[in-house]
Design an enzyme around this catalytic site. Structure first.
Site, short mmCIF file in Angstrom:
data_model
loop_
_atom_site.label_atom_id
_atom_site.label_comp_id
_atom_site.label_asym_id
_atom_site.label_seq_id
_atom_site.Cartn_x
_atom_site.Cartn_y
_atom_site.Cartn_z
N SER A 138 -38.10 -34.36 -7.55
CA SER A 138 -38.98 -35.20 -8.39
C SER A 138 -39.97 -34.30 -9.13
O SER A 138 -40.41 -33.26 -8.59
CB SER A 138 -39.77 -36.18 -7.52
OG SER A 138 -40.77 -36.83 -8.29
N TYR A 152 -45.09 -37.78 -0.58
CA TYR A 152 -43.81 -37.77 -1.29
C TYR A 152 -43.66 -36.47 -2.09
O TYR A 152 -42.61 -35.82 -2.07
CB TYR A 152 -43.77 -39.00 -2.20
CG TYR A 152 -42.64 -39.09 -3.20
CD1 TYR A 152 -41.38 -39.52 -2.80
CD2 TYR A 152 -42.85 -38.80 -4.54
CE1 TYR A 152 -40.35 -39.64 -3.73
CE2 TYR A 152 -41.84 -38.91 -5.48
CZ TYR A 152 -40.58 -39.33 -5.06
OH TYR A 152 -39.57 -39.45 -5.98
P1 NAP Z 1 -34.44 -46.71 -5.82
O1 NAP Z 1 -34.07 -47.50 -7.01
O2 NAP Z 1 -35.60 -47.14 -4.99
O3 NAP Z 1 -33.15 -46.60 -4.88
C1 NAP Z 1 -33.25 -45.91 -3.66
C2 NAP Z 1 -31.86 -45.81 -3.05
O4 NAP Z 1 -31.96 -45.05 -1.83
C3 NAP Z 1 -31.27 -47.16 -2.66
O5 NAP Z 1 -29.88 -47.12 -2.92
C4 NAP Z 1 -31.54 -47.24 -1.16
O6 NAP Z 1 -30.57 -48.04 -0.47
C5 NAP Z 1 -31.34 -45.79 -0.78
N1 NAP Z 1 -31.94 -45.39 0.49
C6 NAP Z 1 -33.26 -45.36 0.82
N2 NAP Z 1 -33.41 -44.92 2.08
C7 NAP Z 1 -32.15 -44.66 2.55
C8 NAP Z 1 -31.64 -44.20 3.78
N3 NAP Z 1 -32.46 -43.91 4.82
N4 NAP Z 1 -30.31 -44.07 3.94
C9 NAP Z 1 -29.47 -44.37 2.91
N5 NAP Z 1 -29.89 -44.80 1.71
C10 NAP Z 1 -31.22 -44.95 1.54
O7 NAP Z 1 -34.72 -45.18 -6.19
P2 NAP Z 1 -34.50 -44.33 -7.54
O8 NAP Z 1 -35.70 -44.47 -8.37
O9 NAP Z 1 -33.14 -44.58 -8.10
O10 NAP Z 1 -34.58 -42.88 -6.91
C11 NAP Z 1 -33.44 -42.10 -6.61
C12 NAP Z 1 -33.94 -40.69 -6.32
O11 NAP Z 1 -34.64 -40.20 -7.46
C13 NAP Z 1 -34.92 -40.62 -5.16
O12 NAP Z 1 -34.70 -39.44 -4.41
C14 NAP Z 1 -36.27 -40.57 -5.85
O13 NAP Z 1 -37.25 -39.94 -5.05
C15 NAP Z 1 -35.91 -39.74 -7.06
N6 NAP Z 1 -36.86 -39.91 -8.20
C16 NAP Z 1 -37.01 -41.09 -8.83
C17 NAP Z 1 -37.90 -41.18 -9.90
C18 NAP Z 1 -38.12 -42.45 -10.67
O14 NAP Z 1 -39.05 -42.49 -11.52
N7 NAP Z 1 -37.35 -43.51 -10.43
C19 NAP Z 1 -38.63 -40.05 -10.29
C20 NAP Z 1 -38.45 -38.86 -9.62
C21 NAP Z 1 -37.55 -38.79 -8.56
P3 NAP Z 1 -30.79 -49.66 -0.26
O15 NAP Z 1 -30.63 -50.28 -1.64
O16 NAP Z 1 -29.72 -50.04 0.68
O17 NAP Z 1 -32.18 -49.83 0.27
#
Ligand code: NAP
Length: 243
Positions: A138, A152
């Site tokens: 991130s 985080y």
């Molecule tokens: P999101 O929409 O909240 O989705 C999170 C995903 O992770 C979901 O599929 C969830 O499954 C799964 N998950 C969470 N805990 C888990 C566990 N213990 N075991 C297996 N699966 C698990 O997140 P996102 O925004 O797409 O983020 C994806 C990645 O990008 C993350 O690493 C996040 O930190 C990183 N990121 C995101 C942003 C942003 O602005 N969105 C920015 C920087 C970095 P369920 O649906 O079953 O709960």
């Protein structure tokens, strides 16, 4: 040998976009999730309707037994995992460091760093000599996310270090390990942080003057996994609109 990619946390957001993209590019896709079976099934159905190969796998990637079982299940249903995207991540409500409990801190580390460690460990034990993995870090690793989620940010900073160190450990085997650092991307993770509209609030601070879409991160992940990036390892690509 067919390419089999395991994407952790692929039921929604960046993981779901990556699953759909890599299926279009000919990978057999293992869609991991922990709670949201319906969303994972929707991703799988869309991939199958478009002629792709995939299956869904429920596993908590913070749990070592679950992770070993996950790799075994993917291998028996889709074939040995040749590519890994460590995408699953969590954050909690915006807060200052002094208001973060030890319990929350440890959960944050487990959800972002321990999960990456466990899946990486299982992957490099089993993957072929041309295997590749991408960790999803991130932009918070660089900003520190003050007043929001320092826990985080610290966990993601450690993901960056793990990426570099592991890449150098396995480089002689031909295995590549890279990471992406997304910036502000429109997904549900901001709702979990207590501010669903966070991207729109902050987008004027982004040089490109807009938030990112999950597919824009997926494109970078797909590139780093692919042979187009065959001479890149141990590197971290910022996908942040210029921040
Ligand atoms: P999101 O929409 O909240 O989705 C999170 C995903 O992770 C979901 O599929 C969830 O499954 C799964 N998950 C969470 N805990 C888990 C566990 N213990 N075991 C297996 N699966 C698990 O997140 P996102 O925004 O797409 O983020 C994806 C990645 O990008 C993350 O690493 C996040 O930190 C990183 N990121 C995101 C942003 C942003 O602005 N969105 C920015 C920087 C970095 P369920 O649906 O079953 O709960």
């Amino acid at each position: 040998m067919s390419k089999v990619v395991l994407i952790t946390g692929a039921s929604r957001g960046i993981g779901a976009a990556t699953a759909k993209l890599l299926a279009q590019r000919g990978y057999n896709v293992a869609i991991n999730y922990v709670k949201n079976a319906d969303a994972a099934t929707d991703v799988a159905n869309e991939i199958k309707q478009n002629g792709g190969m995939c299956d869904t796998f429920c596993a908590d990637v913070t749990n070592e037994c679950d992770v070993i079982q996950l790799f075994n299940d993917v291998e028996s249903r889709l074939g040995p995992v040749t590519h890994l995207v460590n995408n699953a991540g969590i954050l909690f409500k915006q807060s200052t460091l002094s208001d973060i409990s030890l319990e929350r801190f440890l959960n944050t580390v487990n959800g972002n760093l321990t999960s990456t460690f466990l899946c990486a460990k299982e992957f490099i034990k089993r993957c072929p000599s041309d295997g590749a993995m991408v960790n999803v870090s991130s932009g918070a690793a660089l900003s520190g996310a003050p007043f929001e989620y320092v826990d985080y940010a610290a966990a993601k900073g450690a993901v960056d270090s793990l990426t570099r160190g592991l890449a150098l450990e396995v480089a002689e085997r031909g295995i590549r390990v890279n990471a992406v650092r997304p910036g502000l991307i429109y997904t549900d993770i901001h709702r979990d942080g207590g501010e669903p509209e966070r991207v729109d609030r902050l987008k004027e601070k982004i040089p490109l003057k807009r938030g990112g879409q999950p597919i824009e991160v997926a494109n970078s992940i797909a590139y780093l996994l692919s042979d187009d990036a065959s001479f890149i390892t141990g590197k971290i690509l910022d996908v942040t609109g210029g921040i």
